[in-house]
Enzyme design. Sequence first.
Site, PDB file in Angstrom:
ATOM      1  N   TYR A  72      78.715  53.251 -14.322  1.00 20.87           N
ATOM      2  CA  TYR A  72      79.241  52.325 -15.315  1.00 20.87           C
ATOM      3  C   TYR A  72      80.591  51.748 -14.851  1.00 20.87           C
ATOM      4  CZ  TYR A  72      81.304  50.669 -19.617  1.00 20.87           C
ATOM      5  OH  TYR A  72      81.933  49.881 -20.547  1.00 20.87           O
TER       6      TYR A  72
ATOM      7  N   THR B 199      83.696  51.640 -15.528  1.00 19.05           N
ATOM      8  CA  THR B 199      84.978  52.338 -15.341  1.00 19.05           C
ATOM      9  C   THR B 199      84.851  53.603 -14.486  1.00 19.05           C
ATOM     10  OG1 THR B 199      84.575  53.564 -17.367  1.00 19.05           O
ATOM     11  CG2 THR B 199      85.917  51.551 -17.551  1.00 19.05           C
ATOM     12  N   LYS B 200      83.668  53.916 -14.004  1.00 19.04           N
ATOM     13  CA  LYS B 200      83.491  55.163 -13.255  1.00 19.04           C
ATOM     14  C   LYS B 200      84.194  55.095 -11.891  1.00 19.04           C
ATOM     15  CE  LYS B 200      80.807  57.552 -16.085  1.00 19.04           C
ATOM     16  NZ  LYS B 200      81.122  57.012 -17.409  1.00 19.04           N
ATOM     17  N   ASN B 201      84.452  56.259 -11.297  1.00 23.43           N
ATOM     18  CA  ASN B 201      85.168  56.293 -10.000  1.00 23.43           C
ATOM     19  C   ASN B 201      84.426  55.444  -8.968  1.00 23.43           C
ATOM     20  OD1 ASN B 201      86.487  58.213 -11.483  1.00 23.43           O
ATOM     21  ND2 ASN B 201      86.663  59.706  -9.812  1.00 23.43           N
ATOM     22  N   LEU B 202      83.100  55.481  -9.007  1.00 24.37           N
ATOM     23  CA  LEU B 202      82.273  54.617  -8.160  1.00 24.37           C
ATOM     24  C   LEU B 202      81.431  53.785  -9.116  1.00 24.37           C
ATOM     25  CD1 LEU B 202      80.087  55.688  -5.125  1.00 24.37           C
ATOM     26  CD2 LEU B 202      79.277  54.055  -6.813  1.00 24.37           C
TER      27      LEU B 202
END
Length: 366
Positions: A177, A179-182
């Site tokens: 998603y 905002t995820k780190n990846l």
Amino acid sequence: MTYIPVAAMQLGPDEEAAVLEVLRSGRLAQGPQVEAFEDGLASLTGSRFAVATSSGTAALFLTLKSLGIGPGDEVITTPMTFIATANSIAHTGATIVFADIDDSLNLSPAMVETLITGRTRAIVPVHLHGNPCDMSALRALGERHGIPVIQDACQAIGATIDGRSLGTFGTQVYSFYATKNLTCGEGGAVLTDDDEVARYCRSIRHQAYVPGKPYLHDAVGHNFRLTELQAAIGNVQLTKLDAITTARRENAAYFDRHIDDRSFVRPVVRPTDRHVYHQYIVRVTESSGLGRDDVRDALHEAGIGSAVHYPVAITQQPPYRSLEASCPLAEAAADDMISLPVHPGVTAADRERIVDALAGLAQAAA
Ligand SMILES: Cc1ncc(COP(=O)(O)O)c(C=O)c1O
């Protein structure tokens, strides 16, 4: 004074070029980008098989379905997570059993043990905020009772436990998603060593297709496919993940050293684990004399964004209240947690501003 947002995507010219290349290739679905993304995820996590999906919710739902979980079964999970964890279980028709958390904010293995019954078919721990759960204890519990442990690693890509990747500890699901780190905007994946789990997820995500038999479908499937455009972004992000995680960990280490833990207590992190700091959490202690929402307002006034992950334990969310589960530790955490900006866009000067703002608040309240 610039505003420090609580989340910021790390996307640039490399991702732009990759998307353009896919657009110009004319192949937008089920092509080489998705395959390469799956290969990259498998090697990162140490799992044999990767199945990319349209979301983390789809990935978790498919995994549970691949285990044959449905009505009449029980699945134990944490009430302190994004609601998608619970929703994925609910959509299988199984009954959710919430076990309370411990000081790491993750599922307490001791609490899980008290809730196992003859109907328990899976345990779903969540590596909340990127902080790995006590997988040794949870796996031992699962093995003792013959119950699979499915890791919701949606917030924890790249995390390790005792130097070992999460694949060492069984099947995991991820979210990509925004905002995820990846990230690839939206997306997810199932990572597993179990060839039947992989086969099922791969088939059902694409309308239960039968390999080698075009337009033959041997079950009622779904469309949970990831597009080539998304996978192309994911492939670039995979090359940056180490740098992204290192930057997050450096910001977190600075906060660990400089934020006064008498006013702002941090969740327990085992020193042998690699927490990937999807979020950096402080809990506003009662003895600080501060209120959580007042702290957030004051940070906002000082140009510092914050968030609460999560302000309501799932036991208290309207669709799940009727389960009448009681998890006082999760419910208390929902009232005193704050997520601070920890993403790679946070500069050394930003970190100082955040630490100084918190110190000022603690002093004024003392
Ligand atoms: C812990 C957790 N589980 C599940 C999900 C669901 O992932 P998605 O939003 O990709 O469906 C997310 C992410 O949003 C999450 O953070």
